[in-house]
Design a protein around this motif. Sequence first.
Motif, PDB file in Angstrom:
ATOM      1  N   THR A   1       0.855  -1.190   0.000  1.00 47.83           N
ATOM      2  CA  THR A   1       0.000   0.000   0.000  1.00 47.83           C
ATOM      3  C   THR A   1       0.888   1.235   0.000  1.00 47.83           C
ATOM      4  O   THR A   1       1.683   1.438   0.917  1.00 47.83           O
ATOM      5  N   ILE A   2       0.751   2.048  -1.040  1.00 48.73           N
ATOM      6  CA  ILE A   2       1.562   3.258  -1.184  1.00 48.73           C
ATOM      7  C   ILE A   2       0.646   4.460  -1.020  1.00 48.73           C
ATOM      8  O   ILE A   2      -0.320   4.614  -1.769  1.00 48.73           O
ATOM      9  N   THR A   3       0.958   5.298  -0.028  1.00 53.67           N
ATOM     10  CA  THR A   3       0.118   6.450   0.286  1.00 53.67           C
ATOM     11  C   THR A   3       0.910   7.733   0.053  1.00 53.67           C
ATOM     12  O   THR A   3       2.019   7.885   0.570  1.00 53.67           O
ATOM     13  N   GLY A   4       0.314   8.647  -0.713  1.00 56.00           N
ATOM     14  CA  GLY A   4       0.979   9.914  -0.990  1.00 56.00           C
ATOM     15  C   GLY A   4       1.339  10.057  -2.449  1.00 56.00           C
ATOM     16  O   GLY A   4       0.780   9.378  -3.318  1.00 56.00           O
ATOM     17  N   THR A   5       2.310  10.925  -2.733  1.00 58.27           N
ATOM     18  CA  THR A   5       2.760  11.189  -4.098  1.00 58.27           C
ATOM     19  C   THR A   5       4.190  10.703  -4.259  1.00 58.27           C
ATOM     20  O   THR A   5       5.053  10.995  -3.425  1.00 58.27           O
ATOM     21  N   GLY A   6       4.444   9.964  -5.333  1.00 56.43           N
ATOM     22  CA  GLY A   6       5.791   9.468  -5.574  1.00 56.43           C
ATOM     23  C   GLY A   6       5.820   8.501  -6.739  1.00 56.43           C
ATOM     24  O   GLY A   6       4.828   8.309  -7.442  1.00 56.43           O
TER      25      GLY A   6
END
Length: 394
Positions: A172-177
């Motif tokens: 799970t990747i949360t945010g901007t990148g």
Amino acid sequence: NWYLVVSTANTSGFEFHVWTGDTFDTSGGTVTTQGAGTGDLHVDTSAVATIDTGTSVIAGDVDVDGTLNLGASVNFGGATFVSAGTTAATAGTHTFTTTTAISGGGTINFYDLATSGTGTLTLSSAASTDSDVSVGSGTTFKINANLDVNGGQLATVTTGIVTYDSGTPTVTITGTGDIGVTSGSGEVKFYNLTTNGASGTTTLKQNITVANALSVGTSHAFAMGTTSPTIGSNTISDSGDITMASGATSTHTSGTVTILGYSNAADWTGPGTFTAYNLTIGNGSAMTVDNETSDLPLDVNNTFTTSAGATFQASSTAAFNVGGNWSNSATAVFTPNSSTVVMDATTGTPTITSGGDAFNNLSIDNSGTVITWTIQDALDVNGNLLIDTSNTLD
């Protein structure tokens, strides 16, 4: 300032041990343990160890039964990092420099998580990062347990590899990148991938594989750029799922999204919109996509392809726009249900190959641009056929 060195250059079995109930704090210094396979760190039950200054080096294994607080950078060089207690981070880069297994089943939290050297880091217990993940060139990160990346970025360097080889883990990747690296040659493969964070954007920098399911959270953007991701597997039942939450979007400049599956149907779910440049269902093996049950709006900017042996069940209510060619193999199955397919190309010479399967409603409508669609085989429309006055169906 001071530093603690635990040296085992000429001995074995030595470790830096914080005993039960005790507290250790670097208080402006660093910790360095030395020795291949020794120089361990053991934080005992009810003990607390805090490393919060400079860059420390733990050359041996780590065993956390109590609490390990990481407030500064640490290089880990042991074969195991076992946290049955609590590992919690507030700052620093936590770099694994050799082949290491992370396990323990307790709370495992890093700040920035990195790999370097030539080893393999295997995650066998759920973990999280407060910031990003960087997989160094020549290293492999096997994610065999759930991983939450709260900084938005899971990057690789040149030949760095991200993969899994057991379990059903979700990253799970949360945010901007970013995910991966431009021109990266190392594989990037997840079992499940979830991207979250309202107003955030996850950007693919290289081709990736999501072997089971992709989920994009509320008001999050999934930017595929010029990559060609694969979602699903010919060996995993029910794989190929896509979920786009409310307000979720995807973008795709060029490339092809390929959907694979096996046994039970891949399930697609809205109400967010999934946009792909080219969208291909299947690669020659039998599989089914069900978009009728949960209605995912689709916007294919170029070519929609249903490959031999594949079945696509269209939504009766969600939008379905195709901005280029329609290509349905003669041995594929397109199930139109009560759908309306809108062909809205504004350039080129798009073609329609039905493969012998009918449309329900078909609209040739690009808001007035003069263009000709070429029919490659018999065209059967069970419902309404709309051709905008500026368009030609040949």
